[in-house]
Structures are given as C-alpha cells and as structure tokens.
Design an enzyme around this catalytic site. Structure first.
Site, PDB file in Angstrom:
ATOM      1  N   SER A   1     -28.212  24.361 -30.964  1.00 14.24           N
ATOM      2  CA  SER A   1     -26.864  24.390 -30.395  1.00 14.24           C
ATOM      3  C   SER A   1     -25.995  23.282 -30.949  1.00 14.24           C
ATOM      4  CB  SER A   1     -26.923  24.186 -28.878  1.00 14.24           C
ATOM      5  OG  SER A   1     -27.822  25.069 -28.294  1.00 14.24           O
TER       6      SER A   1
ATOM      7  N   HIS B   1     -27.006  31.323 -33.779  1.00 16.67           N
ATOM      8  CA  HIS B   1     -26.912  30.740 -32.443  1.00 16.67           C
ATOM      9  C   HIS B   1     -26.591  31.811 -31.416  1.00 16.67           C
ATOM     10  CE1 HIS B   1     -24.815  28.110 -29.308  1.00 16.67           C
ATOM     11  NE2 HIS B   1     -26.093  27.822 -29.257  1.00 16.67           N
TER      12      HIS B   1
ATOM     13  N   GLU C   1     -23.130  33.036 -33.067  1.00 20.83           N
ATOM     14  CA  GLU C   1     -22.468  32.180 -34.051  1.00 20.83           C
ATOM     15  C   GLU C   1     -23.399  32.074 -35.264  1.00 20.83           C
ATOM     16  OE1 GLU C   1     -19.728  29.144 -31.400  1.00 20.83           O
ATOM     17  OE2 GLU C   1     -21.861  28.759 -31.496  1.00 20.83           O
TER      18      GLU C   1
HETATM   19  N1  LIG Z   1     -30.595  26.943 -23.114  1.00 16.35           N
HETATM   20  C1  LIG Z   1     -29.496  27.454 -23.633  1.00 16.35           C
HETATM   21  O1  LIG Z   1     -28.594  27.884 -22.891  1.00 16.35           O
HETATM   22  C2  LIG Z   1     -29.349  27.543 -25.132  1.00 16.35           C
HETATM   23  C3  LIG Z   1     -28.378  28.398 -25.652  1.00 16.35           C
HETATM   24  C4  LIG Z   1     -28.295  28.555 -27.047  1.00 16.35           C
HETATM   25  C5  LIG Z   1     -29.126  27.823 -27.870  1.00 16.35           C
HETATM   26  N2  LIG Z   1     -30.056  26.971 -27.331  1.00 16.35           N
HETATM   27  C6  LIG Z   1     -30.930  26.252 -28.262  1.00 16.35           C
HETATM   28  O2  LIG Z   1     -32.155  26.963 -28.344  1.00 16.35           O
HETATM   29  C7  LIG Z   1     -33.216  26.067 -28.591  1.00 16.35           C
HETATM   30  C8  LIG Z   1     -34.266  26.236 -27.510  1.00 16.35           C
HETATM   31  O3  LIG Z   1     -33.713  25.860 -26.260  1.00 16.35           O
HETATM   32  P1  LIG Z   1     -34.283  26.384 -24.871  1.00 16.35           P
HETATM   33  O4  LIG Z   1     -33.265  26.103 -23.856  1.00 16.35           O
HETATM   34  O5  LIG Z   1     -34.795  27.755 -25.053  1.00 16.35           O
HETATM   35  O6  LIG Z   1     -35.519  25.367 -24.665  1.00 16.35           O
HETATM   36  P2  LIG Z   1     -36.776  25.531 -23.685  1.00 16.35           P
HETATM   37  O7  LIG Z   1     -37.221  24.153 -23.383  1.00 16.35           O
HETATM   38  O8  LIG Z   1     -36.464  26.432 -22.569  1.00 16.35           O
HETATM   39  O9  LIG Z   1     -37.866  26.278 -24.594  1.00 16.35           O
HETATM   40  C9  LIG Z   1     -38.438  25.694 -25.750  1.00 16.35           C
HETATM   41  C10 LIG Z   1     -39.791  26.347 -25.993  1.00 16.35           C
HETATM   42  O10 LIG Z   1     -40.288  25.892 -27.242  1.00 16.35           O
HETATM   43  C11 LIG Z   1     -41.698  25.738 -27.127  1.00 16.35           C
HETATM   44  N3  LIG Z   1     -42.194  24.839 -28.178  1.00 16.35           N
HETATM   45  C12 LIG Z   1     -42.135  23.495 -28.210  1.00 16.35           C
HETATM   46  N4  LIG Z   1     -42.717  23.047 -29.337  1.00 16.35           N
HETATM   47  C13 LIG Z   1     -43.154  24.125 -30.027  1.00 16.35           C
HETATM   48  C14 LIG Z   1     -43.838  24.305 -31.255  1.00 16.35           C
HETATM   49  N5  LIG Z   1     -44.190  23.268 -32.007  1.00 16.35           N
HETATM   50  N6  LIG Z   1     -44.133  25.575 -31.656  1.00 16.35           N
HETATM   51  C15 LIG Z   1     -43.786  26.619 -30.905  1.00 16.35           C
HETATM   52  N7  LIG Z   1     -43.122  26.505 -29.723  1.00 16.35           N
HETATM   53  C16 LIG Z   1     -42.822  25.272 -29.298  1.00 16.35           C
HETATM   54  C17 LIG Z   1     -41.878  25.214 -25.727  1.00 16.35           C
HETATM   55  O11 LIG Z   1     -43.194  25.451 -25.255  1.00 16.35           O
HETATM   56  C18 LIG Z   1     -40.822  26.001 -24.940  1.00 16.35           C
HETATM   57  O12 LIG Z   1     -41.342  27.192 -24.408  1.00 16.35           O
HETATM   58  C19 LIG Z   1     -32.624  24.679 -28.653  1.00 16.35           C
HETATM   59  O13 LIG Z   1     -32.354  24.355 -29.979  1.00 16.35           O
HETATM   60  C20 LIG Z   1     -31.332  24.848 -27.873  1.00 16.35           C
HETATM   61  O14 LIG Z   1     -30.356  23.932 -28.236  1.00 16.35           O
HETATM   62  C21 LIG Z   1     -30.191  26.836 -25.990  1.00 16.35           C
END
Ligand SMILES: NC(=O)c1ccc[n+]([C@@H]2O[C@H](COP(=O)([O-])OP(=O)(O)OC[C@H]3O[C@@H](n4cnc5c(N)ncnc54)[C@H](O)[C@@H]3O)[C@@H](O)[C@H]2O)c1
Length: 596
Positions: A121, A142, A154
């Site tokens: 993000s 994104h 995006e």
């Molecule tokens: N939460 C949102 O609203 C949102 C929206 C758009 C983009 N994002 C982006 O998406 C990405 C993920 O965010 P999220 O909110 O889903 O996080 P989250 O914490 O909910 O999930 C992350 C997942 O990644 C896993 N993980 C960690 N290390 C790992 C590895 N080495 N190999 C495989 N899996 C691994 C974890 O176990 C976890 O399930 C981030 O870059 C975030 O900025 C988030």
C-alpha cells in the site's frame, strides 16, 4: 496479444491475500495460495470458505460455482510451490525487508518469464523490485479491501517496469472485472495518499476525546455518505497494517506530520488490538475475523436513558433567519410536531420563507411521503414574525442567519435580553467558534451549536457542538431534540470544522494538491475514491457541487485555527476561485458544466 494467465500465486493469506485468492479463483484462474506455516494456511482457508459461504448465503454465488472456485485453489506452505505460476502477487505484512526477502526468493523459485507483483500500500515498488534480477517484470497490483467487492485496482509501474508487463496486467484486471488506474510509484499511490491523513486525523480526534468513536463514525457516514466511518475502517484495514502504511507514508511522503501515526495506534498494536482480525480494535467484535460488533464498556447506554439525562422539555421553538438552512430547519421542526416561531427581518422575507416551506412540504405530498393532513398540520404550527420579541416564550432558539460573527453576536445579545431563563440558544454556524456567540450573552451555559446539514429536511445528521461553558443539561436537551426530529446527533468540541468538515476538507484539498502535482488526473482520482473506497462522489465531483469558494473558505479557517502546514489551501484551489471558476454554480470548476 495480451499474455494469458492461467495460474497465479498469492503469497500471504491475511486480510488482503485471502480476498485476492477469491478474486482470481472466481474468475476461472487457478491459484497457488501460499503461507508461512500450517496454522496460517488454515486461517487463510477458513477466511476463504467464510467469504464464499457468505456469498452463497446472500445469493451472489451459486453453490456449484463456490465448489468449483475452491477446486481451483491449491494451498501450500512455502514459496517453492510457486515454481510454475505465470504471475505472483505478494500480500505479506507491510515491511520492506520482509518483502525484499520474499522477492529475492521468488526470483529464484519462479520461471524467468513470471511477473512478480506486490500488493503493497505504501512501500516503494522500485525498492522491492531491485531485490530481484528482473526489476522490469516487477509491478504493483494494489487491490482494495475487501478485494472481492471493491472494483478498483491501482497498477503501479516503476521507471523500469516493462510496458508489455503493464499492458498484460491491465488486461488481467479487466478480465477480473476490475477497473484499473495506472500510476507511478509514489507513497500511498492515489487512494491511500488521500485516505490515510484523514484516518489518522480521525484517530487523533478519538484519542483527544474530541468525540466518541460512535459519533466520529456516524458523522462521516451520515454527513458524507461514506460506507463506513474512519475508525470502523481502521479496524477493517488492521491497525498494524495501518500503522505501517502511515509510518512509511510519513517517511517517504515528505514527512507530513499528518501521516505521523497517532501514538494511540502504536499502543493498540503493541497491546494486540489489531482490529477485526484480532477481534478487538477501536470496537469489539464477536470473535477474531468477525465483522459483527458487540457492545463493550465504551458502548453508549441505550439512547433513551442517556437522552433523558437532564434534558429540558421543549415544545416551542424559534428559528431566526430566512436562508436555505433556516427554511429547512423550520420545516424539520414543524413536521416533528413542534410549535415554531419563524423570525426574519421583514414581512417580505417571511412571505418568501413561508412559500419555500409550503413548496417543500407540497413536494413531500406529491411524492407520497407526507399526508395532506400532516402538511396542513405542520403549516398550522408555524407562526411568522419580523420581531425578535416574539421569541420571549420559546424553549429553544435556533439561529441560522448570515455567517458573520458580528451579526451573530449582536443577535445573541438581543436574544439574551428577550428570552426567558432556561432557554437553549443554538447557533447553526458551520465555521465560527460557538464560544464567541455564547459569550455575547450572560448565559453561555445555555448556548450550544446545532450544525444541521443541507438540505436539512433530508440530511440525517446534526453536529451538537458543546463549548467549554455549555452545561450538560443543554447538551442533553440538544441531543433529545435531535432524536425527536428523527436525526442522529453527534456531540463534539468547539473546534474549527467540528467533525465532518475538519475531516472532509483537508482530504479534498489534498486531492487538489495531487492534481496540481500532475500525479494523476481528476477523473482517475475520482474513480479511485469511488471504486477503491466506496465514496458516493469523487473529490472533484464533490468540490464542484459544494463550491470552490466555500471549500476554500473552510480550508482557510482550518488552517488558521490549527496552523497545520498540511492544511494550507492548495494554490490551484485559490487560483480557480480567483478566476471565478467556483463549480457547478458558475458552470465551471474543476470540470466544465456548461453543456450538462
Ligand atoms: N489491509 C488492507 O486494507 C490492505 C489493503 C490493500 C493493500 N494492503 C497491503 O497488503 C499487504 C498485506 O496486508 P494485510 O492487511 O493482508 O496483512 P495481514 O497481516 O492481514 O496478512 C499478512 C499475511 O502474510 C502472512 N505471511 C507473513 N510472512 C509470510 C511469508 N514469509 N510467507 C508467506 N506468508 C507470510 C501472514 O501469516 C499473514 O497471514 C500489505 O502490503 C498491505 O499494505 C492492505
């Protein structure tokens, strides 16, 4: 010919990853879904099952299609399972070193032609890409939360991303039924760059007890038509993710103080209060991962009990003024059964207001929303006057005259002389300090702000503004009156912009700055906020409706009161106002409306 993607990999099945898996599998693409451990994999599987089961229950997905969807997903621990996919999307936590490590590993595991994408993000896609030997095949894709629902994607290209990779990913987005905007690699891209300053500001309001979590959220939902309030949205995003995004944006985006995470956020993350995913964030949820909010110790008591607390009885209401707001407010009170005394500056103005109220009530009758008898009864409850003396026996006065402090102060001084003791004196000001009008009287404890939204008969929100001198009884009375009007009252402190304008206008101003910096177009920015965040209108649509002059005036007030450098009005906004491009009312603002 765009490249065919038949198998994609998704790394990390958390909040975003599980949703991204669903998007691909729903659209007939095989997915290899990867996690770091068996328990994490199982959580991802449960999230996917829960989401698709809900879609079936809502009739949005056939049971057979759900089963086919699940058959397309292959779950695995470790990146090695991604050796033969065509594209990988990484969705692990928002840490640069972690993402770089994963990309280096993906580069080793995946075929040379595989496209490697990040769902980051806020981190630099460029910095992630240089961890591989194929930066030209690295791109940002994104998605928005929840990925199966939000239409926007995006697409982030770096200076080295190959044009055909961009084209292939754009074609893929279209196949997924998404709308893409393609942009360069800048912190927060479009939507988050505009969203997170607002979210952080809302957390700051909560932290400083400016308003309750329920009131902050209700204000933005009902005042701006947003699908969720900012604190509920923080819980959905995940507070740990939100913290990292803000922190990165602060460091990458020019150290704008508005992106420095509010200290409370860090405390909550440290305490394990991560939002929905952990079952508790700003709100408490039924269980981890559940969207259902359950009451906790901060939940307000049942409204009836809280409202009765010290509220004074109100039967007769005076409304002073003859503009749009006064007219709407007279109608609202009369329809709710109050006796109303309208006071204007002359018989001619009274006749005009009376006509306007009649026309509006008649519209209600024509639309079948109001019985003729109720219209007549409402009109019968209003008396028309040009003398403030007629307010001697009312229980509440609502002032809605011109937005000039000297005029309002003089009026409140007169009301102080005329009105009986115990009357609640309310101002509808949207930008002046309520304490200034309160101190024009000898009874500041009885003075409160009642900030209605335009059009008052339709908009469900009223901001109840209490000054440092407003008594609890006055606030309770104001809340009880709003409830009797069928409106939702939110209580806040006496600061410039109250809740809604203080959170809304800096965001609009930021959109103007983004346009001015040529990062994106007005159309793409509007798209991003509508399709990525579910806003009813994009910022430029809204600025043209509200009026650029009005928006500039509000932004200036916010800047003057808070001296926050990030609130300085965008020069482009100033120039458009100077040029007389004020929006729809002058047929030209950010867009040309002369042919519409
Ligand atoms: N939460 C949102 O609203 C949102 C929206 C758009 C983009 N994002 C982006 O998406 C990405 C993920 O965010 P999220 O909110 O889903 O996080 P989250 O914490 O909910 O999930 C992350 C997942 O990644 C896993 N993980 C960690 N290390 C790992 C590895 N080495 N190999 C495989 N899996 C691994 C974890 O176990 C976890 O399930 C981030 O870059 C975030 O900025 C988030």
């Amino acid at each position: 010919m765009a490249r065919e993607f038949s198998t994609v990999g998704v790394v990390g099945l958390g909040t975003m990853g599980a949703g991204i898996v669903e998007v691909f599998a729903r659209n007939g693409i095989d997915v290899v879904a990867v996690e770091i451990s068996e328990p994490a994999l199982e959580r991802g599987r449960v999230t996917l099952t829960g989401s698709t089961d809900r879609a079936v229950a809502k009739g949005k997905l056939a049971a057979a299609d759900r089963d086919a969807l699940h058959e397309r997903v292959h779950f695995a621990v470790g990146l090695d399972a991604l050796h033969s996919v065509d594209l990988v999307i990484e969705a692990v936590p928002e840490h640069l070193d972690l993402k770089q490590r994963i990309f280096a590993e993906l580069d080793r595991v995946c075929r040379p032609e595989t496209i490697l994408a990040t769902n980051t993000s806020s981190l630099s896609v460029t910095e992630i890409s240089v961890a591989t030997t194929r930066p030209n095949q690295v791109i940002g894709i994104h998605f928005f939360n929840p990925a199966p629902v939000m239409k926007l994607v995006e697409v982030v290209r770096t200076v080295v991303t190959a044009p055909e990779v961009v084209a292939d990913v754009e074609a893929l987005c279209a196949r997924l039924g998404k709308v893409d905007v393609t942009i360069n690699d800048r912190a927060g891209f479009i939507a988050n760059a505009l969203l997170f300053g607002y979210l952080n500001h809302a957390v700051g309001m909560f932290e400083s007890h400016y308003a309750t979590r329920e009131d902050i959220d209700a204000a933005m939902k009902l005042g701006c038509g947003l699908p969720m309030g900012p604190l509920a949205l923080m819980d959905l995003i995940g507070l740990d993710t939100a913290y990292e995004i803000l922190d990165t944006m602060y460091r990458r985006g020019g150290r704008d103080r508005r992106h420095a995470p509010v200290p409370l956020l860090k405390q909550m993350v440290t305490a394990g209060l991560l939002g929905r995913k952990s079952g508790r964030g700003f709100y408490t949820y039924e269980r981890p991962g559940s969207p259902v909010v359950v009451p906790d110790e901060a939940t307000p008591l049942a409204s009836a009990v809280a409202l009765a607390d010290g509220a004074r009885a109100i039967t007769k209401v005076g409304v002073v003024g003859s503009g749009t707001m006064a007219t709407g407010i007279i109608e609202v009170f009369a329809k709710a059964g109050y006796e109303v005394v309208s006071v204007t500056r002359g018989a001619e103005k009274s006749a005009k207001v009376c006509e306007a109220v009649k026309t509006s009530l008649n519209k209600g009758v024509v639309r079948g929303k109001l019985a003729e008898a109720d219209r007549d009864a409402a009109l019968g409850r209003i008396s028309w006057s040009a003398a403030l003396d007629h307010l001697a026996d009312v229980d509440l006065v609502v002032e809605a005259v011109v937005e000039e402090l000297s005029v309002k102060k003089a009026l409140f001084a007169s009301l102080d002389e005329i009105c009986k003791p115990g009357v609640v004196l309310a101002t509808t000001t949207s930008s002046l300090p309520v304490i200034d009008v309160a101190m024009a009287t000898h009874r500041p404890a009885d003075v409160v702000g009642l900030h209605f939204f335009n059009p008052a008969p339709i908009m469900p929100l009223v901001e109840v503004v209490r000054t440092i001198r407003t008594s609890p009884e006055t606030t309770a009375t104001a809340r009880a009156v709003c409830a009797a009007l069928g409106k939702t009252a939110v209580v806040c402190g006496d600061r410039s912009g109250f809740i809604v304008n203080a959170l809304l206008f800096p965001y609009l101003n930021d959109a103007v700055k983004m346009l001015e910096a040529s990062y994106s177009t007005a159309d793409d920015i509007d798209h991003a906020m509508k399709l990525g965040c579910g806003y009813p209108m994009g910022p430029f649509d809204l600025l043209d409706v509200v009026g650029l002059d009005v928006s500039l005036a509000i932004q200036r007030e916010l800047y003057l009161e808070l001296r926050e450098p990030g609130f300085a009005p965008a020069p482009l906004l100033e120039h458009l106002v100077t040029a007389g491009y004020l929006g729809r009312k002058t047929r030209r603002g950010f867009r040309d409306h002369s042919h519409r």
